[in-house]
Design a protein around this motif. Structure first.
Motif: not given
Length: 174
Positions: A1-7, A83-103
């Motif tokens: 399964m494709p993986a990614a590291l989120l810091i 990001k400006s909120r605790p959730n790194a997905f809120h208001g960012t492109q993170l989910a789309r980028q991860l989906e695009s990379a099939q993570v």
């Protein structure tokens, strides 16, 4: 399964600020090893910094806002975002980028356990990713209510019960 590291939020002002993170140097060393391993395995690295409001110590562009130089992140190789909120997905492109990379597998590390680590693990699970919380690669500071070690232990137990798989950095094989 494709993986990614989120810091998450490994920033100068948070790491080297007046309040020191629990076991900070060990946590940093573990994250550095994970970065090196991700590079060898060609696993994408995403690093986010929390952006405070204008005038705050971690306002965009301030010295304290910068990601730790010791991470040796490279904007040409890694995906760096804000990001400006605790959730790194809120208001960012993170989910789309991860989906695009099939993570599928998202290894989560950084600061602070009770805020951004917690909310990002929960959001990742809600969005259909498989968050893996690296238990010896996230940290926070003592609070008036609890010592940092207790906060970290509590969040490992809580997040590991329903939102993320727990893993030690030595067990990570991307």
């Amino acid at each position: 399964m494709p993986a990614a590291l989120l810091i998450i939020d490994m920033q100068v002002g948070l790491f080297h600020g007046p309040e020191k993170p629990c076991d900070g140097e060990r946590i940093l060393a573990n994250i550095q090893r994970l970065i090196a391993q991700a590079r060898v395995s060609q696993v994408p690295i995403f690093a986010v910094r929390h952006t405070g409001p204008e005038g705050s110590p971690i306002a965009a562009g301030s010295p304290f806002w910068q990601l730790l130089p010791a991470l040796e992140l490279d904007a040409d190789l890694d995906t760096l975002f804000d990001k400006s909120r605790p959730n790194a997905f809120h208001g960012t492109q993170l989910a789309r980028q991860l989906e695009s990379a099939q993570v599928d597998d998202l290894y989560i590390v950084g600061m602070k356990s009770q805020f951004c680590i917690d909310s990002t693990c929960r959001a990742a699970a809600d969005l259909g990713f498989k968050p893996l919380l690296v238990v010896d690669a996230h940290t926070c500071m003592d609070t008036a209510a609890l010592p940092a070690a207790t906060i970290i232990q509590h969040h490992n137990a809580t997040l590991g019960a329903a939102f993320a798989r727990l893993i030690n950095s030595a067990e990570v094989t991307f």
